[in-house]
Design a protein around this motif. Structure first.
Motif, PDB file in Angstrom:
ATOM      1  N   GLY A  44       1.101  -1.087  -0.127  1.00  0.00           N
ATOM      2  CA  GLY A  44      -0.146   0.059  -0.267  1.00  0.00           C
ATOM      3  C   GLY A  44       0.637   0.706   0.058  1.00  0.00           C
ATOM      4  N   VAL A  45      -0.016   2.357   0.030  1.00  0.00           N
ATOM      5  CA  VAL A  45       0.382   3.817   0.025  1.00  0.00           C
ATOM      6  C   VAL A  45       0.626   4.831   0.881  1.00  0.00           C
ATOM      7  CG1 VAL A  45       1.538   5.608  -2.074  1.00  0.00           C
ATOM      8  CG2 VAL A  45       1.587   3.604  -2.134  1.00  0.00           C
ATOM      9  N   GLY A  46       0.826   5.374   1.240  1.00  0.00           N
ATOM     10  CA  GLY A  46       0.044   7.096   2.064  1.00  0.00           C
ATOM     11  C   GLY A  46       0.146   6.509   3.606  1.00  0.00           C
ATOM     12  N   SER A  47       0.762   7.799   4.702  1.00  0.00           N
ATOM     13  CA  SER A  47       0.180   7.320   5.571  1.00  0.00           C
ATOM     14  C   SER A  47      -0.599   7.213   6.707  1.00  0.00           C
ATOM     15  CB  SER A  47       1.202   9.327   6.280  1.00  0.00           C
ATOM     16  OG  SER A  47      -0.687  10.288   5.992  1.00  0.00           O
ATOM     17  N   LYS A  48      -2.485   6.593   5.738  1.00  0.00           N
ATOM     18  CA  LYS A  48      -2.848   6.514   6.058  1.00  0.00           C
ATOM     19  C   LYS A  48      -3.058   4.794   6.657  1.00  0.00           C
ATOM     20  CE  LYS A  48      -6.194   8.336   4.047  1.00  0.00           C
ATOM     21  NZ  LYS A  48      -7.535   8.744   2.788  1.00  0.00           N
TER      22      LYS A  48
END
Lengths: 348, 348
Positions: A44-48
């Motif tokens: 996955g990608v991103g801080s969330k």
């Protein structure tokens, strides 16, 4: 709980689905709840992502999270994704399969980019010219669906490509669904021998010859309205025609569903009727629900990739993962490669 | 009663329908009952015809019977039908149009033979390369259907053919259904500009240019699931793809209808429910009933021919005749020829 090694490991590209990565995670949890022998490499990608993963409490211990830097966008050209996409979750999920860390990869991202990256990372099986995408299509067959390929990996196919699609479809039918002697039809505008384009007539001859060597039945030309019928198991066509036919079928089913819904909102009587028929109507909805046969399988590569529909919700994603598991279990990849290899020995 | 001359004269080929000439005659009577300004030139074969005609009491005075010697069979190759078919009811029905005795001809016989004979007898409109078959497809549009062409007149089409199909579809939309500014889409495997075969990309450019001259809106590429949508009026594709897409849609609708029927036979409750919802369910059935949009129109010839579905019953045949009447009324043929002629003046 089984250790990671005893489990079937599936790489998931969480990015690119229309409903967002949260929905993909819900789908993973749904699949895992039904089948505890699964283990996931989640890309996955991103801080969330870490907090989203934490919310899937039932998934604890059943996954490893592998963060990536970028997402392939839905309108990205395959060539562009190939040039600049090495840091994407899609690329990394495929890498998990290429390195042998996962048995299968599942993605609901950009189909063209996924196919292009799959071809670079997994390479085509020796002897395969064009890989294909095989999809399941609701039918009146006892098992509830037929296999259609190519659903859009490539926009053209010559006679030999169509023959390879037939062989790949047969392998898929046998390994994926235990169909002993699949009935294979070639999609055309009529069933008579003189109908259609010349490459179809040539392909018909080759496939008929091939049916004397491999265990399947060549059922001749079939028409569009045979796709959901019970007289056939595998339908072979080029990716342009296949893609348009399937989307037309989808559109028609959606139209009927919409009209059916309007029908039962029509009057108090009709609403009462739909209440009385709740159970059978639900069964019907389930039967024609494209989410339940979600998952296009990439055939002809050294590794199995399942492409989930971009608009898939948790139910659809869970169905795609279950399909991926089934293929991983049945040594599908090995059987397919053997067939193509053997095919090279016979005149084509 | 109007005299024959004040009526709209329609030639009917009674032979070749799956349900026999009796069903065709029932369809003629059905159409006539709704519209007394029709007059029929009925072309049939065999000794039974006169007595079958006598049974249609309501048709008395509304037809002339023209006996023929032979019937074109459903599996006859177009080339063979052309060589040996001059004594057939199909040939004679087309001759009625060619000689100006009838405004339109309707047949539910062999499509390939009908097109081949039509081309010989009526010839292509000056400037047309490939004639096309346009069909109506149920949609969520207010009028209830969209126009799709080519549905199978030819198995290939280049960019210029596709442009001609667009112009013919626009004429049909305007003359047949009073759509002032039809929205035209080009069927493809994706909506992005780089998608699909090269002839589609070239056709897109030409059609866009053309939309600056003729009154229509070019809506770009559309996909299979847009065919039943309300965002489009005319869908342009080659005859191979069109035929397969439409038959796939038909097959899907039939599948859903079959499953729906099973659903309501499921239990006493469900049967009660279907009784309560009788009226809206009937409305739904009517809405998705392919018989009600029966009739493929041959475009690009010097004369209008309506091809009814081979399996059409009286309702379907009546719908095809009603469509034929509408086109005859609106000087459809003249408008189309003017457009094609004008088109020749612009760069293509």
């Amino acid at each position: 709980m089984l250790g990671e090694k005893a489990k079937t490991i599936i790489a998931i590209d969480c990015m690119g689905g229309d409903l967002g990565e949260h929905e993909v995670l819900k789908g993973i949890t749904k699949a895992y709840t039904k089948n505890k022998s699964l283990f996931f490499l989640i890309h996955g990608v991103g801080s969330k992502m870490p907090s989203l993963l934490k919310k899937q409490k039932r998934l604890t211990g059943a996954f490893r999270y592998i963060p990536a830097q970028q997402t392939v966008s839905m309108d990205e050209k395959p060539s562009q994704a190939l040039r600049t996409g090495r840091e994407t979750s899609m690329w990394c999920a495929l890498e998990s399969v290429a390195k042998g860390e996962a048995k299968v990869a599942v993605s609901c991202g950009n189909t063209g980019a996924l196919m292009a990256m799959s071809m670079v990372q997994l390479r085509k099986i020796d002897g395969v010219n064009r890989p294909a995408i095989a999809v399941l299509w609701p039918s009146t067959n006892a098992r509830g669906f037929n296999i259609v390929l190519d659903a859009g990996a490539d926009i053209k196919a010559d006679a030999q490509d169509l023959h390879q699609y037939a062989l790949m479809g047969i392998s898929y039918a046998k390994s994926g669904f235990n169909i002993k002697k699949p009935r294979v039809g070639l999609l055309n505008v009529g069933t008579e021998g003189h109908k259609g384009r010349s490459e179809l007539q040539k392909a018909a001859d080759i496939i008929l010859e091939s049916s004397k060597i491999f265990e399947f039945e060549y059922a001749g030309y079939v028409e569009g309205d045979d796709i959901p019928s019970s007289k056939i198991d595998v339908i072979v066509t080029d990716g342009f025609t296949g893609n348009i036919a399937l989307k037309t079928g989808e559109g028609t089913a959606t139209l009927v569903r919409t009209l059916l819904k309007e029908t039962f909102a029509f009057s108090v009587m009709a609403r009462l009727a739909s209440f009385l028929a709740l159970k059978p109507l639900r069964a019907l909805r389930k039967r024609i629900d494209p989410r339940r046969v979600n998952g296009g399988v990439f055939l002809g590569l050294n590794g199995t990739i399942v492409k989930s529909h971009g608009s898939a919700d948790a139910t659809g994603i869970s169905a795609a993962i279950t399909l991926a598991y089934k293929l991983a279990q049945n040594d599908f990849q090995k059987n397919l490669a053997n067939k193509i290899l053997y095919k090279k020995k016979i005149p084509n």
